[in-house]
Design a protein around this motif. Structure first.
Motif, PDB file in Angstrom:
ATOM      1  N   MET A 226       0.830  -1.212   0.000  1.00 60.89           N
ATOM      2  CA  MET A 226       0.000   0.000   0.000  1.00 60.89           C
ATOM      3  C   MET A 226       0.859   1.253   0.000  1.00 60.89           C
ATOM      4  O   MET A 226       1.862   1.339   0.693  1.00 60.89           O
ATOM      5  CB  MET A 226      -0.860   0.029   1.263  1.00 60.89           C
TER       6      MET A 226
ATOM      7  N   ARG B  30      -3.619   5.980   5.890  1.00 59.48           N
ATOM      8  CA  ARG B  30      -4.917   6.377   5.337  1.00 59.48           C
ATOM      9  C   ARG B  30      -5.820   5.166   5.131  1.00 59.48           C
ATOM     10  O   ARG B  30      -6.991   5.213   5.420  1.00 59.48           O
ATOM     11  CB  ARG B  30      -4.724   7.064   3.992  1.00 59.48           C
ATOM     12  N   VAL B  31      -5.216   4.106   4.617  1.00 62.86           N
ATOM     13  CA  VAL B  31      -6.030   2.934   4.320  1.00 62.86           C
ATOM     14  C   VAL B  31      -6.646   2.383   5.604  1.00 62.86           C
ATOM     15  O   VAL B  31      -7.816   2.032   5.627  1.00 62.86           O
ATOM     16  CB  VAL B  31      -5.191   1.866   3.594  1.00 62.86           C
TER      17      VAL B  31
ATOM     18  N   LEU C  82      -9.639   4.350   6.536  1.00 56.23           N
ATOM     19  CA  LEU C  82     -10.788   4.017   5.700  1.00 56.23           C
ATOM     20  C   LEU C  82     -11.451   2.727   6.177  1.00 56.23           C
ATOM     21  O   LEU C  82     -12.657   2.623   6.210  1.00 56.23           O
ATOM     22  CB  LEU C  82     -10.365   3.860   4.241  1.00 56.23           C
TER      23      LEU C  82
ATOM     24  N   ASN D 288      -0.032   4.161   1.171  1.00 53.50           N
ATOM     25  CA  ASN D 288      -0.222   4.958   2.375  1.00 53.50           C
ATOM     26  C   ASN D 288      -1.042   4.167   3.398  1.00 53.50           C
ATOM     27  O   ASN D 288      -2.247   4.330   3.502  1.00 53.50           O
ATOM     28  CB  ASN D 288      -0.940   6.262   2.006  1.00 53.50           C
TER      29      ASN D 288
END
Lengths: 248, 415
Positions: free
Chosen positions: B1, B6-7, B10, B3
Motif C-alpha cells: 500500500m 490512510r487505508v 478508511l 499509504n
C-alpha cells in the motif's frame, strides 16, 4: 506492485502532488469535460466487460480476477473505478508527471493501483498480458495508429477485450471538438487535437482488423446541451464514439 | 500500500453513510441505500419510545403515487396498505366562509389516469413505526436513538461526527436529514434563503358523521388554503391556514370553540364533526439551503428545502430527494465510482435543486394568487380553474403532477 515511483518521491513533494490530484479530480476544474463524459464511458466499459466475461455488476467486486490495462491513465479517472470493482488494474501514462498525481489520489481513496510511467509499446515488448485493454481518447494523439493498435493487440490474452474511444473526422467533429471545446468553451487547451489525426469509425475498424483485432461493437457518446450530460447512442457516432473489439 | 495510515482509517469506518435525523427521510434513505449494499448509521435525537408510540396524534401525510411506489420498492407497502386511504378524487374550490359549498371549480379524478389513485393518506404513527421496524431488522443499518451530534468534520475521503457522549463515528458520507433547522447544514456553513408568509397552518384530524368517499378537498379561502384529506374510516385530516394573529387566537380556543370556527369554513357536507386527535400549529415559511451538498455531505428533505405545505408536497419532495440520491449513488457504485465523491454529489444536486426550486416557486405563486379576496383576482382564478377543468389534457397534467409522476423519475419511483 509498481512502487518504484512512490519510493523515489521526495516526501515534501507529496503535498504538491495531492494539490495536483485535487485539480485532476475537481468536477468543475480544468478536467470538467472528462468528468462529464466519465459516467457514460464507465457505463460502456463496465457493460462490455460484464457481458464479455459474464460478470454480475450487482455483486460487490464483479471484476475480481480480471487484469486490466488503462493506457493514458492521467489522474486515474478510469483506474480507480476499475480497482473499486475488484480488478487488478495497471495505469500507464507517457506523461511522467501524471504518475505521482494519480498515486496520491489512489492513496486518498484507499485503493491499490499500479501506476507506471511507460508506453503501450514498451509494455508489449516486456511481454505483459491483460484480459482487457482500455484505450480511451489516445489513438487520435499517436503518430502511427496501426503500430499502436498492434501493440494493444499484443498486450491482450487470447479472447481479451479491447475498448477504444476516439473522435470522428467530419465537419461536425471539427466544429464541436476543436472550435467548440478548445476555442469557444475553453474546455480543452488550444492545440489539444489535430483534426487531420481524427479517425472515422470505419477507418478505426479497418485499422483494428489489420492489427489483428476483431471489432464487435461501436456506439456514440452524444452530448445533450439541455441536461448537460452525455448519453450513449446506437446511431449517432458523428463526434465522440467508442468501440469494442476482441482478440481471437 | 502506498499509504497504510490512510487505508487503515478508511477500513475503520463505522458505516458507509452517517445519517443525522431519525424522522421519515433518514430511515427511508438508510433502507434505499441498503438495497444497493450501502450501510448506514442513523443518528436520532429522539428516544425509540417516542418513535414507536402508536396512539393517533393527529398527524398524517398525503403520499403521492410516486412515493407509494417507492415505499413498495422498499418492501414496506404490504404493512402500510391496510392503514392507508386512497385518494380517488381531489376537488379544488374557491371559497369564502359560509359559501364554500357553492362553487366547485376544479375536479381531478384518478380514473382519468391509468396509474390508479393519485395518492394515499397515511397516519404518521404507521409510517414511522413501519420504517423503524424495517430499519431494525436490516443488517446494513445501525440505529442510534437518543444521540445528539455535537460536532462534525470531514476531509476529502470521509466525514465524521462526535456525539454528546464523546463517541466519534466515521463514514464515507454524512447526510443531513435533520429538518428545516438542520444542524448538519449549519455546522457545514451552508446558508439558507427563506421567507415567511405571515401565515400559520392549523392541523388536526376530525371524526365526521358522513363518509368522505375517498375525496380530498382543497378550499382556497381569503386567509389561506384549507385542505380536507380523507383518512381510513369516517375521519379526515384538516390543514387550515390563517394569518398569524388569527391562528394564534384560534389555537387558544377550547376544542369546542375551535370546531365552531372550523365548521362554517367548509360547510356541513361531512355532517357533524369532532376532533380525533391533538391540534398542531406550524408557521408557514419557505426555506431553501443554498447548496444541497458539500464535501462528503448531502442534505435531504426539509434540511434541503422547507416548503409551504399547501400542495402536500413536503414529505413527497423529501422522499424524492431520497430516491434521487439513492439512484445517483447506486448507479455510481455499479460503475465503480466513489459514490460520495464531489462529481457524484453534484449530480444529485443538479437533479434535485432545480426540481425543488421550481416547485417552491410554483407553490409560492399559487398561494399568493389564491390567498386573496380581491374580486378581480377571484374572477380571474375562477375563470382559470374552469378553463383547466374544461380541458381534459390540462386536467390530466395536473393530476400527474399531483401524483408526482412528472419530471425524471428515480429508479425507486418508476413502479
Amino acid at each position: 506492485m509498481g512502487n518504484v515511483m512512490t519510493n523515489t518521491v521526495d516526501p515534501s513533494e507529496v503535498a504538491k502532488f495531492e494539490a495536483m490530484a485535487a485539480e485532476w479530480w475537481d468536477p468543475n476544474g480544468k478536467f470538467k469535460p472528462l468528468h462529464m463524459l466519465n459516467p457514460c464511458r464507465l457505463d460502456y466499459i463496465t457493460t462490455q466487460i460484464a457481458g464479455e466475461f459474464e460478470k454480475d455488476l450487482d455483486s460487490a467486486t464483479p471484476f475480481a480476477g480480471l487484469r486490466i490495462l488503462d493506457i493514458g491513465c492521467g489522474g486515474g479517472l478510469l483506474c480507480e473505478p476499475m480497482a473499486r470493482l475488484g480488478a487488478e488494474i495497471i495505469g500507464v501514462d507517457a506523461a511522467e508527471r501524471n504518475i505521482p498525481v494519480a498515486q496520491a489520489h489512489a492513496a486518498q481513496s484507499g485503493l491499490t493501483i499500479d501506476y507506471r510511467h511507460t508506453t503501450a509499446e514498451a509494455m508489449a515488448a516486456a511481454g505483459e498480458q491483460f484480459d482487457i485493454v482500455l484505450n480511451m481518447e489516445v489513438v487520435e494523439h499517436v503518430a502511427d495508429p496501426l503500430a499502436y493498435l498492434t501493440a494493444c493487440q499484443q498486450l491482450l490474452k487470447p479472447g481479451g477485450l479491447h475498448i477504444c474511444s476516439t473522435i470522428n473526422r467530419n465537419p461536425k467533429s471539427f466544429a464541436m471538438a476543436i472550435v467548440g471545446a478548445e476555442n469557444v468553451m475553453r474546455w480543452l487547451p488550444k492545440g489539444t487535437h489535430e483534426w487531420n489525426k481524427f479517425i472515422t469509425p470505419d477507418e478505426l475498424f479497418d485499422l483494428m482488423r489489420n492489427a489483428g483485432l476483431n471489432p464487435v461493437d461501436r456506439k456514440g457518446f452524444v452530448f445533450n446541451p439541455i441536461s448537460w450530460t452525455w448519453k450513449l447512442s446506437d446511431r449517432d457516432l458523428s463526434v465522440n464514439y467508442v468501440t469494442a473489439a476482441l482478440k481471437p | 500500500m502506498d499509504n497504510p495510515v490512510r487505508v487503515s482509517i478508511l477500513q475503520s469506518m463505522n458505516s458507509d453513510l452517517l445519517i443525522v435525523g431519525g424522522g421519515l427521510n433518514g430511515p427511508a434513505l438508510a433502507l434505499a441505500a441498503a438495497q444497493a449494499g450501502i450501510s448506514s448509521t442513523v443518528i436520532d435525537a429522539l428516544p425509540t419510545q417516542t418513535r414507536t408510540r402508536n396512539d393517533f396524534d393527529g398527524r398524517s401525510y398525503a403520499l403521492a403515487l410516486a412515493s407509494k411506489r417507492m415505499l413498495a420498492a422498499l418492501g414496506l407497502w404490504k404493512q402500510l396498505e391496510a392503514h392507508t386511504q386512497p385518494m380517488q378524487e381531489i376537488k379544488v374550490s374557491d371559497g369564502r366562509v359560509g359559501d364554500a359549498e357553492v362553487f366547485l371549480g376544479l375536479h381531478f379524478n384518478s380514473a382519468e389516469i391509468e396509474e390508479g389513485p393519485m395518492g394515499y393518506m397515511i397516519e404518521d404513527r404507521y409510517l414511522r413505526t413501519v420504517l423503524l421496524d424495517a430499519m431494525d431488522s436490516n443488517d446494513l443499518i445501525t440505529h442510534k436513538p437518543e444521540s445528539r451530534v455535537v460536532s462534525q468534520a470531514n476531509n476529502a475521503s470521509q466525514a465524521s461526527v462526535t456525539l454528546q457522549d464523546g463517541a466519534v463515528l466515521t463514514a464515507r458520507l454524512l447526510i443531513g436529514a435533520d429538518g428545516r433547522q438542520s444542524g448538519t447544514a449549519q455546522r457545514a456553513g451552508i446558508q439558507r434563503t427563506g421567507w415567511g408568509y405571515g401565515q400559520t397552518a392549523l392541523v388536526c384530524a376530525i371524526d365526521h358523521e358522513k363518509p368522505h368517499g375517498g375525496v380530498a378537498h382543497q378550499f382556497f379561502m381569503p386567509a389561506g388554503p384549507l385542505a380536507i384529506l380523507p383518512l381510513p374510516g369516517n375521519r379526515s385530516s384538516i390543514v387550515w391556514s390563517e394569518t398569524e394573529e388569527n391562528a394564534k387566537s384560534i389555537n387558544a380556543l377550547s376544542d369546542e370553540d375551535y370546531l365552531a370556527v372550523l365548521r362554517p369554513r367548509f360547510g356541513n357536507f361531512l355532517g357533524d364533526i369532532d376532533l380525533a386527535g391533538a391540534r398542531y400549529t406550524y408557521p408557514l415559511n419557505l426555506t431553501l439551503a443554498n447548496s444541497f451538498v458539500g464535501e462528503r455531505l448531502a442534505l435531504v428533505g426539509d434540511a434541503a428545502h422547507g416548503m409551504h405545505p399547501i400542495a402536500g408536497q413536503g414529505l413527497n419532495a423529501g422522499l424524492r430527494d431520497v430516491a434521487a440520491l439513492a439512484h445517483v449513488m447506486s448507479h455510481a457504485a455499479r460503475r465503480g465510482e466513489d459514490y460520495a465523491s464531489p462529481q457524484v454529489l453534484a449530480r444529485y444536486q443538479q437533479w434535485r435543486r432545480f426540481d425543488t426550486a421550481s416547485l417552491a416557486a410554483a407553490t409560492d405563486v399559487f398561494n399568493r394568487l389564491f390567498s386573496n379576496d380581491n374580486p378581480l383576482l377571484r374572477a380571474a382564478r375562477d375563470f382559470g380553474m374552469a378553463a383547466v377543468n374544461a380541458v381534459p389534457e390540462l386536467r390530466r397534467t395536473f393530476i400527474r403532477e399531483a401524483a408526482g409522476l412528472t419530471g425524471e423519475l428515480p429508479d425507486l419511483m418508476r413502479g
